[in-house]
Design a protein around this motif. Structure first.
Motif, PDB file in Angstrom:
ATOM      1  N   TYR A  62       0.473   6.910   2.007  1.00  0.00           N
ATOM      2  CA  TYR A  62      -0.625   7.533   2.744  1.00  0.00           C
ATOM      3  C   TYR A  62      -1.497   6.496   3.450  1.00  0.00           C
ATOM      4  O   TYR A  62      -2.322   6.850   4.286  1.00  0.00           O
ATOM      5  CB  TYR A  62      -1.463   8.455   1.857  1.00  0.00           C
ATOM      6  CG  TYR A  62      -2.299   7.815   0.768  1.00  0.00           C
ATOM      7  CD1 TYR A  62      -1.745   7.479  -0.443  1.00  0.00           C
ATOM      8  CD2 TYR A  62      -3.659   7.600   0.945  1.00  0.00           C
ATOM      9  CE1 TYR A  62      -2.503   6.930  -1.459  1.00  0.00           C
ATOM     10  CE2 TYR A  62      -4.438   7.059  -0.067  1.00  0.00           C
ATOM     11  CZ  TYR A  62      -3.857   6.723  -1.259  1.00  0.00           C
ATOM     12  OH  TYR A  62      -4.609   6.181  -2.261  1.00  0.00           O
ATOM     13  N   VAL A  63      -1.322   5.239   3.090  1.00  0.00           N
ATOM     14  CA  VAL A  63      -2.006   4.167   3.811  1.00  0.00           C
ATOM     15  C   VAL A  63      -1.038   3.503   4.788  1.00  0.00           C
ATOM     16  O   VAL A  63      -1.383   3.250   5.944  1.00  0.00           O
ATOM     17  CB  VAL A  63      -2.554   3.111   2.820  1.00  0.00           C
ATOM     18  CG1 VAL A  63      -3.206   1.960   3.565  1.00  0.00           C
ATOM     19  CG2 VAL A  63      -3.537   3.747   1.848  1.00  0.00           C
ATOM     20  N   GLN A  92       0.858  -1.185   0.000  1.00  0.00           N
ATOM     21  CA  GLN A  92       0.000   0.000   0.000  1.00  0.00           C
ATOM     22  C   GLN A  92       0.893   1.233   0.000  1.00  0.00           C
ATOM     23  O   GLN A  92       1.968   1.219   0.595  1.00  0.00           O
ATOM     24  CB  GLN A  92      -0.898   0.026   1.240  1.00  0.00           C
ATOM     25  CG  GLN A  92      -1.999  -1.028   1.243  1.00  0.00           C
ATOM     26  CD  GLN A  92      -3.080  -0.762   0.216  1.00  0.00           C
ATOM     27  OE1 GLN A  92      -3.205   0.343  -0.293  1.00  0.00           O
ATOM     28  NE2 GLN A  92      -3.855  -1.785  -0.109  1.00  0.00           N
ATOM     29  N   PRO A  93       0.447   2.312  -0.655  1.00  0.00           N
ATOM     30  CA  PRO A  93       1.290   3.506  -0.727  1.00  0.00           C
ATOM     31  C   PRO A  93       1.408   4.207   0.623  1.00  0.00           C
ATOM     32  O   PRO A  93       0.722   3.857   1.579  1.00  0.00           O
ATOM     33  CB  PRO A  93       0.559   4.386  -1.739  1.00  0.00           C
ATOM     34  CG  PRO A  93      -0.851   3.919  -1.705  1.00  0.00           C
ATOM     35  CD  PRO A  93      -0.807   2.459  -1.386  1.00  0.00           C
TER      36      PRO A  93
END
Lengths: 465, 564
Positions: free
Chosen positions: B252-253, B249-250
């Motif tokens: 920001y997650v 997950q990128p």
């Protein structure tokens, strides 16, 4: 070929597969061809873990990595257009969770026949939301158990000119938007057009109901009409979709309106002829992609289909080889391509012209005495788009817009720091402001800058006096 | 030259104690250069048995060093089922490296002496990456550090999003080689803390109705970039245990994620190497802290583990709790919180290896046995059991932003790694747990077949394949994610007319393979502690045929079968 429909009592009679033989005799045809991974399945967003074509892991392929390595070093990319298999304009991206995008902000016009009974203005541009607001509480919408925005678009004779498809799971567009988080759109450049409208079969059959006949009918005759026949008539005269047979019968039976009055009203609203947009007037409802393809082949691509030829496979299986050219749907002929490329080039230039663009709008200096100056700076976004999408505010993958002050040596800030950040300056003149108290000699030159990664930079020098 | 190689080979055949074999002490931590020297020395001392190689360069110019250990005379390393272990994925979780080295040392020195160890190196391979995050581990030793820093990859990240990279990190203000803590005495009523009345080295928070005269200022450092914040953009932060491909997950997650999966070579070197070494059945990554055996998946939103694989994990984990007293075997997500892109998720989901993270060490200072370690108890441990080695006493310092402050606190090599006198037991127990996993690698045996002569020239064979250990020859996840091919069973020396998997030998129920019976794919392989019986109907003449069972994760074995 079409799928057998068990609900209609049909049974499948054919198997359909790509041309080839079962080289390794394992019962599967063409399951392990040359090549392996599809670059447009190898990006990290919604990557499919169990699809052998999506790669051993997301970002494993040099092709996908090379693109991403370039992009992460170039955060000035404010918008990305992927020319790929999907068309996000024709079909709202649903995201990896399969949610439907909100089509509420889509622009539509209202045909005159619908405008008249809804109180909306004919041929004026509305958003789907605006039309939805007017129609959602109408008796017909309530009777149907509520109205959807998609139904509004259909009612207005809209809907996509052809199907658009969805950006691939693990595709570049999905990664660009959800992870790299730039504004991203995928366009397929060209596709087989929707089947052209057939002539409405109004009056084709001798006993078909026409407006003229309807006008002369009595209330009892209308009440005795077959629902199907009345429905076909309503369709032929381009009556609004919500004007059902039952509703007409009820209206006449209640004595509120005679058939003659109704006919007059229909005429005054432009009904009775082929006033509706072509796609909705086709009579057969929306066409399937296969029907579109066949219609396209008939009209302008006679070589686009290979006649079915019987063959016998090495294992003795009887088969037929033929069908639609697999490249027909993605490769237009030269003149079509030229047209499509021109349109897309124009669109790119148009969209680029809408990008955010920041500038220092104003710098005010107020001498407070004792060598203290109050410097107030305003930066504006003169472009149409904001400096950051809502998603970018959340992902923080771009630096915020930063309004900064640079002081000459000897000068200092009385309080605070030299930087004011704003995650998003809205478009068309949105602003961000900062105020500093500067302790400096009169005549000092300071510089105020607005810095962004994807909406430019601007600087202004001012003299403190 | 040739003679010396021969002499060495002769010597290694019994793998007895070598004069040149390293004999490290286990009561200290090893800086990178010494770790590398040890690896070279093991390779030199056990030629053919130990192979040292670099899997590629790392972000700051180091190497991903891999040791491959097996008995070369019983087969090449990549043809045997394997256990993979690594340490120092988080650079500050330092003693994972020593745990792996202890394991290497133990198996090499006990081959031929202890039957389980002998069996392990004869039939299996041990892959070891002692220093995963090698460059940051080096920095932990050579530059001023804390117990928590540096932790992540040596990749500059603009943490405070001002356009500058790593420009405001911690500072060793008093120049003592340690980054400790800052505190400041303030006027009574301006503080949040007061001195602990029993020990002035400690601060205690004041009660709600009490006035404080101390404030805590955090880790040693100044506002280097003049933005009004202290230490807000230090070295790092891409977490090598949050960058892997499976479940990525990128940022920001998942904090600490990279821009895309496996962007940096530390993790990619290993993923690419393991992608072509699918014989890895077990992955154990050493971290600290808290005495935990962690199983995946990393996040509650990910697909739950299949029951077939969970059964194996649970068995090995529960045994671990017995072998490692004080350790708890848990599903990581509800205990430590959701995480995405961890290496264990990747090696399970992409390689099909049973993968655990092991959190070494837990507080040792619970003097009163109340299951809680108070600051006073930590200080008592420092004073009585280390004679004050762990703690740097408070010293006055003139800070550019905070003025008169005090600097002091625990040294970087305390707390997370155990003190030297306590470390060897934990290394040993963990090494034994590795060997225990080695024991339970799939171990296949072709049992005596039942041969039925249907008529002249036509035979029906029922061939039982036994796996007498816990790990299956094909994990559930391998099928679920289509990671690699299934096990493959073949017969040579006769024509196969039909084949299948026997579902009930007594009622003669067989799940036949529809196509190409001469290549029988054994879906799901052979489960742990079970037998799978395969049926072949063959056209042949009296004499020998050869049955071969070829498993990516359990190796390849053959047996001659006599047709009467």
């Amino acid at each position: 070929m079409r799928r057998a429909d068990p609900l209609k009592g049909e049974k499948g009679k054919f198997k359909l597969m790509a041309e080839g033989i079962d080289d390794d005799k394992d019962g599967l045809y063409n399951e392990d061809p040359a090549g392996g991974y599809r670059p447009d399945r190898n990006f990290a967003h919604a990557w499919n873990e169990a699809d052998p074509e999506s790669g051993p892991w997301p970002s494993a392929q040099p092709e996908s990595r090379a693109i991403m390595d370039f992009l992460v070093k170039h955060r000035n990319v404010a918008m990305a257009v992927v020319f790929g298999p999907a068309n996000n304009l024709l079909e709202m991206p649903r995201g990896s969770a399969g949610r439907s995008g909100d089509i509420g902000s889509m622009k539509v016009t209202v045909p005159r026949n619908i405008a008249n009974f809804t109180g909306l203005e004919a041929n004026k541009e509305y958003t789907v939301d605006e039309v939805y607001e007017v129609l959602k509480d109408s008796p017909v919408a309530r009777a149907q158990g509520g109205l959807t925005k998609e139904a509004v678009v259909q009612l207005l004779g809209g809907g996509p000119a052809r199907s658009g498809g969805q950006s691939a799971p693990g595709g570049l567009q999905n990664w660009l938007y959800y992870q790299y988080s730039t504004m991203a759109i995928e366009l397929d450049v060209w596709g087989i057009p929707k089947k052209a409208a057939a002539k409405a079969p109004a009056g084709a059959a001798g006993d078909a109901l026409t407006l003229d006949k309807f006008e002369k009918m009595s209330a009892a005759e209308v009440a005795a009409l077959d629902d199907e026949k009345l429905g076909a008539f309503l369709k032929n005269i381009n009556a609004p979709a919500m004007a059902s047979a039952a509703m007409i019968k009820q209206g006449v039976a209640s004595g509120r309106m005679t058939p003659a009055q109704m006919a007059g009203m229909i005429r005054s609203q432009g009904g009775g002829g082929a006033a509706r947009p072509a796609a909705a007037a086709a009579g057969g409802g929306p066409t399937t992609p296969d029907e579109d393809t066949i219609a396209f082949i008939d009209a302008s691509a006679k070589d686009g289909i290979v006649a079915w030829t019987p063959v016998t496979l090495p294992d003795g299986t009887k088969a037929e080889v033929g069908g639609v050219d697999p490249f027909l749907a993605v490769a237009p002929n030269e003149s079509e391509l030229k047209k499509a490329a021109d349109v897309h080039a124009d669109a790119l230039i148009f969209m680029a012209g809408k990008l955010a663009e920041v500038a220092i709008a104003d710098v005010q200096v107020k001498a407070l005495g004792s060598g203290v100056y109050e410097v107030s700076a305003t930066a504006a976004n003169n472009g149409f788009l904001p400096t950051a999408t809502r998603l970018q505010v959340r992902t923080r993958s771009y630096l915020p817009a930063r309004l900064t002050i640079t002081l000459p040596s000897g000068a200092s800030l009385v309080q605070g720091n030299n930087r004011s950040s704003n995650e998003r300056i809205t478009g068309s003149g949105g602003t961000t402001k900062a105020t500093w108290m500067v302790n400096a000699a009169p005549g000092s030159r300071i510089t105020v800058s607005i810095l962004t990664q994807n909406a430019g930079e601007d600087r202004r020098e001012v003299v403190l006096q | 030259m040739m003679r010396s190689i021969l002499a060495c080979l002769l010597c290694c055949a019994i793998l007895s104690a070598q004069t040149q074999a390293p004999d490290p002490k286990w009561d200290r931590l090893y800086p990178n250069a010494e770790v590398l020297q040890l690896m070279r020395d093991y390779e030199k001392a056990y030629p053919g048995w130990v192979k040292l190689e670099s899997l590629g360069k790392t972000s700051a110019g180091g190497d991903t060093w891999l040791l491959t250990i097996t008995n070369p005379k019983t087969g090449a390393a990549e043809t045997k089922p394997a256990v993979y272990i690594d340490g120092s994925t988080h650079a500050n979780e330092i003693q994972g490296t020593e745990t792996t080295l202890y394991t290497v040392n133990f198996v090499l020195k006990n081959y031929g002496k202890l039957p389980r160890v002998t069996e392990f190196l004869d039939r299996a391979t041990l892959y070891v990456i002692p220093m995963m995050n090698v460059d940051s581990r080096e920095r932990w030793f050579t530059q001023a550090s804390t117990p928590n820093f540096p932790r992540t990859l040596p990749v500059p990240i603009d943490d405070d999003r001002d356009g500058l990279f790593d420009e405001d990190g911690f500072d060793d203000l008093d120049g003592d080689g340690e980054i400790t803590m800052m505190r400041k005495k303030v006027a009574l009523g301006q503080g949040t803390h007061k001195l602990d009345p029993k020990d002035s080295r400690l601060l205690v928070p004041v009660r709600a109705d009490e006035l404080g005269d101390y404030i805590m200022l955090g880790t040693e450092g100044i506002d280097n970039d003049g933005d009004g914040q202290v230490n807000e953009d230090p070295y790092g932060y891409v977490d090598p245990n949050r960058v892997c491909g499976d479940g990525f997950q990128p940022r920001y997650v998942q904090a600490g994620a990279s821009e895309y999966p496996l962007q940096y070579p530390e993790a990619r070197n290993i993923a690419e190497w393991m992608g072509s070494h699918l014989n890895v059945n077990v992955v154990m990554s050493y971290h600290n802290f808290g005495k935990l055996i962690l199983r995946m998946p990393g996040a509650r939103s990910q697909k739950p583990m299949s029951q077939v694989d969970l059964r194996v994990h649970d068995f090995l984990g529960k045994e671990g709790e017995k072998m490692l007293p004080g350790y708890r075997y848990v599903w990581v997500a509800p205990v430590l919180g959701d995480s995405y892109g961890s290496s264990a998720d990747h090696t399970y989901g992409r390689v099909g290896a049973f993968s655990v993270g092991i959190e070494l060490n837990a507080p040792q200072q619970d003097f009163n046995g109340d299951k809680n370690v108070s600051p006073e108890e930590v200080m008592k441990f420092n004073d009585e059991l280390t004679q004050g080695r762990m703690f740097v006493n408070w010293k006055a310092f003139q800070h550019p932003q905070y003025g008169e402050i005090e600097i002091g606190g625990f040294k970087h090599d305390t707390g997370r790694p155990p003190e030297g006198f306590l470390s060897v037991e934990e290394y040993h127990r963990n090494a034994m747990y590795v060997i225990y996993h080695g024991y339970h690698l799939p171990h296949l045996k072709i049992e005596d077949p039942t041969v039925v002569k249907v008529k002249n020239g036509l035979y029906r064979l029922h061939i039982p394949v036994l796996n007498d250990r816990m790990i299956p020859s094909v994990a559930g996840i391998v099928q679920q994610n289509k990671i690699h091919r299934q096990d493959l069973a073949t017969i040579s020396g006769a024509k196969v007319l039909s084949s299948g998997i026997v579902e009930d030998p007594y009622l003669n129920k067989v799940r036949l393979q529809e196509h190409r019976p001469e290549r029988l794919f054994v879906s799901g392989g052979v489960d742990g502690a079970s037998t799978k019986t395969l049926m072949f109907l063959i056209e042949g003449v009296p004499g020998k045929v050869t049955f071969t069972y070829d498993s990516i994760k359990a190796g390849k074995l053959s047996k001659e079968i006599l047709l009467p």
